[in-house]
Design an enzyme around this catalytic site. Structure first.
Site, PDB file in Angstrom:
ATOM      1  N   GLU A 233      31.467  29.509  76.144  1.00 13.28           N
ATOM      2  CA  GLU A 233      32.441  28.919  77.060  1.00 13.28           C
ATOM      3  C   GLU A 233      32.810  29.872  78.197  1.00 13.28           C
ATOM      4  OE1 GLU A 233      34.480  30.582  73.443  1.00 13.28           O
ATOM      5  OE2 GLU A 233      32.836  29.207  73.782  1.00 13.28           O
TER       6      GLU A 233
ATOM      7  N   ARG B  11      30.236  36.625  60.864  1.00 12.84           N
ATOM      8  CA  ARG B  11      30.708  36.002  59.623  1.00 12.84           C
ATOM      9  C   ARG B  11      29.577  35.497  58.748  1.00 12.84           C
ATOM     10  NH1 ARG B  11      34.826  34.155  63.347  1.00 12.84           N
ATOM     11  NH2 ARG B  11      36.649  35.466  63.020  1.00 12.84           N
TER      12      ARG B  11
END
Length: 184
Positions: free
Chosen positions: A107, A70
């Site tokens: 994560e 992005r």
């Protein structure tokens, strides 16, 4: 209405996506609205020209670095407006030629970013951009790549900042500017 309130109202929230307990903040509605997209870019450029550049020794941004993927949407436009080069940071194996690497924890495991060698020259002033900062892992890896090449990081820019998730972030060495701060 301020730029921040305007942009915040356009971002769509999706609860329990991609998994239960996560609220996904979708920035893509900004890109579907030309006025909102222009507001976003102008807001960043105004911030950099009025706050970031005046604090720098050389009073110039030489390179805007955008994080995969992005950061590629806003980085080139900000770079063009600032008269700076754009350099992408990509996931491992996506760039040709010799590359520098920096890994970071996610994560669900370890990921690696790369930047082409020689993309940033020693002493160049750099601004790093991405859509969102949470723990700061990917931003830290991008910063490491810039420093490996001798670049001077002026600031990190984000559309959205998830507050309170960054541990061991040195704000003096790594100044952050985010348009929208979320505490959820």
């Amino acid at each position: 209405m301020s730029d921040v309130e305007y942009l915040e109202g356009i971002i769509t929230k999706y609860p329990d996506f991609p998994k239960p307990g996560i609220v996904f903040l979708d920035i893509f509605p900004i890109f579907r609205d030309p006025v909102a997209f222009e507001t976003l870019i102008t807001h960043f450029v105004h911030h950099v020209t009025s706050h970031t550049i005046p604090k720098s020794v050389r009073k110039k941004v030489d390179v805007v670095v955008g994080l995969d993927a992005r950061g590629f949407l806003i980085g080139p436009i900000i770079a063009l407006r600032l008269g700076a080069a754009f350099v992408p940071v990509r996931k491992k194996g996506k760039l040709p030629g010799p590359c520098k690497q920096s890994s970071y924890e996610k994560e669900y495991g370890i990921d690696t970013f790369e930047m082409q060698e020689g993309a940033i020259l020693h002493g160049q002033n750099v601004v790093i951009v991405d859509d969102l900062i949470a723990t700061g892992g990917s931003a830290t890896a991008a910063g490491a790549l810039v420093r490996m090449q001798g670049g001077n990081i002026l600031e990190y820019l984000f559309i959205v900042e998830l507050m309170g998730l960054r541990k061991n972030w040195n704000f003096d060495e790594n100044p952050v500017y985010s348009i929208i701060q979320v505490t959820e």
